[in-house]
Design a protein around this motif. Sequence first.
Motif, PDB file in Angstrom:
ATOM      1  N   GLN A 145       0.825  -1.207   0.000  1.00  7.52           N
ATOM      2  CA  GLN A 145       0.000   0.000   0.000  1.00  7.52           C
ATOM      3  C   GLN A 145       0.861   1.260   0.000  1.00  7.52           C
ATOM      4  N   ARG A 146       1.980   1.210   0.726  1.00  6.97           N
ATOM      5  CA  ARG A 146       2.888   2.365   0.714  1.00  6.97           C
ATOM      6  C   ARG A 146       3.509   2.549  -0.660  1.00  6.97           C
ATOM      7  N   ARG A 175       2.215   1.544  -3.539  1.00  6.79           N
ATOM      8  CA  ARG A 175       1.139   1.957  -4.443  1.00  6.79           C
ATOM      9  C   ARG A 175       0.853   3.449  -4.309  1.00  6.79           C
ATOM     10  N   ASN A 176       0.790   3.935  -3.078  1.00  3.20           N
ATOM     11  CA  ASN A 176       0.536   5.358  -2.880  1.00  3.20           C
ATOM     12  C   ASN A 176       1.668   6.214  -3.444  1.00  3.20           C
ATOM     13  N   THR A 177       2.902   5.719  -3.318  1.00  2.00           N
ATOM     14  CA  THR A 177       4.044   6.451  -3.876  1.00  2.00           C
ATOM     15  C   THR A 177       3.959   6.524  -5.393  1.00  2.00           C
ATOM     16  N   ARG A 218       1.309   6.290  -7.279  1.00  2.00           N
ATOM     17  CA  ARG A 218       0.182   7.118  -7.696  1.00  2.00           C
ATOM     18  C   ARG A 218       0.565   8.592  -7.764  1.00  2.00           C
ATOM     19  N   GLU A 219       1.548   8.993  -6.982  1.00  2.00           N
ATOM     20  CA  GLU A 219       1.911  10.407  -6.913  1.00  2.00           C
ATOM     21  C   GLU A 219       2.900  10.842  -7.987  1.00  2.00           C
ATOM     22  N   PRO A 230       1.792   6.812 -12.057  1.00  2.00           N
ATOM     23  CA  PRO A 230       0.589   5.982 -12.055  1.00  2.00           C
ATOM     24  C   PRO A 230       0.551   4.969 -13.195  1.00  2.00           C
ATOM     25  N   TYR A 250      11.056  10.494  -5.567  1.00  2.00           N
ATOM     26  CA  TYR A 250      10.015   9.465  -5.494  1.00  2.00           C
ATOM     27  C   TYR A 250      10.574   8.094  -5.893  1.00  2.00           C
TER      28      TYR A 250
END
Length: 409
Positions: A152-153, A155-157, A159-160, A163, A238
Motif C-alpha cells: 500500500q505504501r 502503491r501510494n508512492t 500514484r503520486e 501511475p 520518489y
Amino acid sequence: MLFIGDDWAEDHHDVEIQDEAGRKLATARLPEGVEGIAKLHTLVARHSGEDPESAQVMVGIETDRGPWVQALIAAGYRIYAVNPRQAARFKERYGTSGAKSDKGDAHALADMVRIDGDQLRPVAGDSDQAQAIKVVARAHQTLIWERTRAFQRLRNTLREYFPGALTAYASLELTSTDALELLLKAPTPEQAAKLTKQQITAVLARHRRRNRDQRAAAIQAGLREPQLGVAAPVAAAYAAAATAHANLLIALNEQIAAMEEQVSAHFLAHPDAEIYLSMPGIGAITGARVLAEFGDDPTRYTSAKARKNYAGTSPITRASGRTHAVHARHARNDRLADALHRQAFSAINTSPGARRYYDKQRARDAGYNPALRQLGNRLVGILHGCLKTRTPYDEATAWSHHATLATSA
C-alpha cells in the motif's frame, strides 16, 4: 490451595499470594528468568503447608505464552490467561477513580482466580508440536500482513509520480517479484519508457511466466503510454522511495515463501493433520492456522458450542425486556476468524453440502459475509465432531441432517 496474581512486565513480575480465605500471604517483585521462577517456587513452598507436593496453585496472568508461562505449567500450576479487558472490568469493583499500580494489578488477578476461577479459561495443555505450528503459522501470516502494508505504501508512492506503472504491471500483480524487479530496473517514467521488450521478457522468463511475449508487449506498451509527469528532481526522490519499498517487498516475498515451507512441514507432521486436511476448504496453510489457534488439547472444548464460541462464529443474543436481537461476535480471535472465513469461502466450491447450506442462508436474505460466517460456524461443529471421534470428514455424514430436511421440504 494457593492463589497467585502475576502482573508481568518485560523484565520483572509483581506477584501476590493469597490463601482460600483471601488473606494476603506474600507479595514480591521477581526478576524475569530462572532466578525469578526459583524465588516464586520458594515462596509457594513456604506457604503451602506441611505437604508442598499436594498443594494446588492457581495463577492468574495476562498472557498465555512465553518461557515464564511454560515454566509455571511445567511446575504443575494451573494457569489462567486473563484477558486484560476482563481484568480492567474486575478492578472497577475496587473503585472508579482509575488508579493503577503493579501491586494493585497483582492483587486483582489473585482475587479473580480465587473468586471467579470457574468463569475463567485455563491455559490449554497443547503439545509441543501444536505450539511449534502456532509460532510458524502466526509468523507467516504476520509477514503477509506486513507485505500488504508495504504494498500500500508503494502503491501510494507510484500514484503520486508514476501511475502508469500500476496499469502496466497490473497483469503481473505489483507484489510479485518479477514486477518489482522491472520497477527496480526503471523506477521513473522516463527510464521505464526505454525498457526493451527483450529486457522485460528476460525478467518474465527468469520467473517462469507463461505467454511471455504477449505480456512483455503489453507491459512495454503500458509503460510508453503518455502520462502527466513531475519535475525531474521530484521524480528522482520518489524513485528512491519506490526503490526502497520494492526491495522490502522482494525480501518479504522470499521470507514468506521460506516460512510457508516451515508451516507445511510442521503441520503435516502433526497427528491431527489428516483430519484437518479432510475438511472441505482446508489446505496445509489454512489447516495449520486453524490448528494453531484451536490447539490440540482434547479437554479444552467440552462441546461443539464451546469451540464455536471460542472461534467467534456463533452469534450472541442481547435480550432485555421486550427487546431481543442476535448479533455477530466482534470480540474474537481475528487470526482464527480469518482462517475460518477463508475455509468457508473455499468450501462452497468443493463441497455440495456446504454449497447447499450457504445457498439456504442466502435464501433467508442473509448477506454474503453473514452466510459465510454461518457456514463457518457449521464447519467448526463438524470439525469438533471429527476430532472428538478421531475420524476424517465424510460429506454424506456431515450434511445428512440438512439433506433430509431439504428432501422433506
